[in-house]
Design an enzyme around this catalytic site. Structure first.
Site, PDB file in Angstrom:
ATOM      1  N   ASP A   7      -9.734  -9.894  -6.571  1.00  0.00           N
ATOM      2  CA  ASP A   7      -8.527  -9.575  -5.820  1.00  0.00           C
ATOM      3  C   ASP A   7      -8.341  -8.053  -5.994  1.00  0.00           C
ATOM      4  OD1 ASP A   7      -5.946  -9.989  -4.603  1.00  0.00           O
ATOM      5  OD2 ASP A   7      -5.099  -9.686  -6.597  1.00  0.00           O
ATOM      6  N   ASP A   9      -4.918  -5.860  -5.162  1.00  0.00           N
ATOM      7  CA  ASP A   9      -3.589  -5.468  -5.660  1.00  0.00           C
ATOM      8  C   ASP A   9      -3.248  -6.257  -6.918  1.00  0.00           C
ATOM      9  OD1 ASP A   9      -2.940  -3.705  -3.477  1.00  0.00           O
ATOM     10  OD2 ASP A   9      -2.699  -5.476  -2.231  1.00  0.00           O
ATOM     11  N   THR A  15      -1.053  -1.746  -7.502  1.00  0.00           N
ATOM     12  CA  THR A  15      -0.347  -1.513  -6.242  1.00  0.00           C
ATOM     13  C   THR A  15       0.703  -2.578  -5.939  1.00  0.00           C
ATOM     14  OG1 THR A  15      -2.356  -2.445  -5.347  1.00  0.00           O
ATOM     15  CG2 THR A  15      -2.003  -0.112  -4.958  1.00  0.00           C
ATOM     16  N   ASP A 169      -4.119 -12.010  -9.629  1.00  0.00           N
ATOM     17  CA  ASP A 169      -2.841 -11.790 -10.320  1.00  0.00           C
ATOM     18  C   ASP A 169      -1.697 -12.572  -9.670  1.00  0.00           C
ATOM     19  OD1 ASP A 169      -2.717 -10.219  -7.936  1.00  0.00           O
ATOM     20  OD2 ASP A 169      -1.019  -9.135  -8.800  1.00  0.00           O
TER      21      ASP A 169
HETATM   22  P1  B16 Z   1      -1.230  -5.254   3.348  1.00  0.00           P
HETATM   23  P2  B16 Z   1      -4.100  -8.778  -2.819  1.00  0.00           P
HETATM   24  C1  B16 Z   1      -2.033  -8.499  -1.148  1.00  0.00           C
HETATM   25  O1  B16 Z   1      -3.146  -7.967  -1.790  1.00  0.00           O
HETATM   26  C2  B16 Z   1      -0.738  -8.154  -1.888  1.00  0.00           C
HETATM   27  O2  B16 Z   1      -0.721  -8.811  -3.147  1.00  0.00           O
HETATM   28  C3  B16 Z   1       0.461  -8.602  -1.078  1.00  0.00           C
HETATM   29  O3  B16 Z   1       1.648  -8.218  -1.742  1.00  0.00           O
HETATM   30  C4  B16 Z   1       0.390  -7.968   0.312  1.00  0.00           C
HETATM   31  O4  B16 Z   1       1.460  -8.433   1.126  1.00  0.00           O
HETATM   32  C5  B16 Z   1      -0.941  -8.329   0.972  1.00  0.00           C
HETATM   33  O5  B16 Z   1      -2.013  -7.890   0.142  1.00  0.00           O
HETATM   34  C6  B16 Z   1      -1.093  -7.692   2.332  1.00  0.00           C
HETATM   35  O6  B16 Z   1      -1.238  -6.315   2.165  1.00  0.00           O
HETATM   36  O7  B16 Z   1       0.171  -5.150   3.859  1.00  0.00           O
HETATM   37  O8  B16 Z   1      -1.706  -3.998   2.655  1.00  0.00           O
HETATM   38  O9  B16 Z   1      -2.198  -5.743   4.405  1.00  0.00           O
HETATM   39  O10 B16 Z   1      -3.269  -9.027  -4.015  1.00  0.00           O
HETATM   40  O11 B16 Z   1      -4.580 -10.019  -2.093  1.00  0.00           O
HETATM   41  O12 B16 Z   1      -5.208  -7.788  -3.081  1.00  0.00           O
HETATM   42 MG    MG Z   2      -3.161  -9.454  -6.058  1.00  0.00          MG
END
Ligand code: B16
Ligand code: MG
Length: 216
Positions: A7, A9, A15, A169
């Site tokens: 993963d 974020d 982030t 996470d």
């Molecule tokens: P974006 P991950 C996710 O990343 C985030 O945890 C989540 O909070 C976010 O809404 C989602 O990506 C979409 O992100 O707006 O940048 O396309 O944890 O799956 O790496």
């Molecule tokens: Mg994540």
């Protein structure tokens, strides 16, 4: 064990906090509401659109499709602003050495992030070249907690789910990994107790420990 599915974020970079702070700013500006901490767990690992749907439903706010789209775009602009100063020093502790150890053992690596900003972030962190596959979340039919993105990651590495480990996470992410039939490792608090193993921080996650969990 032949592949590790990361993963982004909250696992590779810190982030997650920027995502939620962008949501907070946006909702304050447009609806003058404060989002409670417990909503963060519900938006972690969940796509931008699904996060906004969860937030609006919590606030019992109904808006048009056009307004919804405009809010999602504005949230992303706020989020991207917080990434302008991001560099390699923002890789979470222990992750670079974990990646190096995986590489020297010949393991295949994939990125299974819900974020459409994944490639930009990897570039800023100097990790763009590291992954054998980067799943495009917009090509995946159902987002986390559905297993699709992790199944696609294993497939793109030419591996079976049973040959992989997934690092996450988020509650939704661990559910996605488990449903995919992949060994799940959670990084975070007790909300991730449905993972096969859980570590409090990225510092605690080493290849040796991952191998032990896989063999268990
Ligand atoms: P974006 P991950 C996710 O990343 C985030 O945890 C989540 O909070 C976010 O809404 C989602 O990506 C979409 O992100 O707006 O940048 O396309 O944890 O799956 O790496
Ligand atoms: Mg994540």
């Amino acid at each position: 064990m032949k592949g590790i599915l990361f993963d982004l974020d909250g696992v590779i970079a810190d982030t997650a906090v920027y995502h939620f702070s962008a949501w907070r700013q946006l909702i304050k500006k447009h609806f003058n509401c404060d989002l409670p901490d417990e909503l963060e767990v519900k938006t972690k690992g969940v796509s931008r659109e699904d996060s906004l749907t969860a937030i609006l439903s919590y606030l019992k706010i109904d808006i048009s499709e056009e307004e919804f789209e405009a809010l999602a775009i504005e949230k992303n602009q706020l989020y991207l602003q917080s990434l302008t100063t991001m560099t390699e020093t923002d890789i979470l502790p222990g992750i670079k050495s974990l990646i190096d150890d995986c590489k020297s053992k010949g393991l295949k690596l994939a990125l299974a992030s819900a974020s459409k900003n994944g490639p930009i972030i990897l570039d800023k962190l100097g990790l763009a070249h590291v992954f054998d596959a980067i799943v495009d979340p917009s090509e995946v039919r159902k987002g986390k907690p559905a297993p699709d993105i992790f199944l696609a990651a294993a497939r793109q590495l030419d591996l079976l789910p049973s040959e992989c480990v997934g690092l996450e996470d988020s509650v939704a992410g661990i559910t996605a990994i488990n449903t995919a039939g992949i060994v799940s490792i959670g990084v975070g608090g007790p909300e991730l107790n449905h993972a096969k193993a859980r570590f409090e921080t990225t510092k605690d996650v080493t290849l040796e420990k991952i191998e032990k969990v896989f063999k268990r």
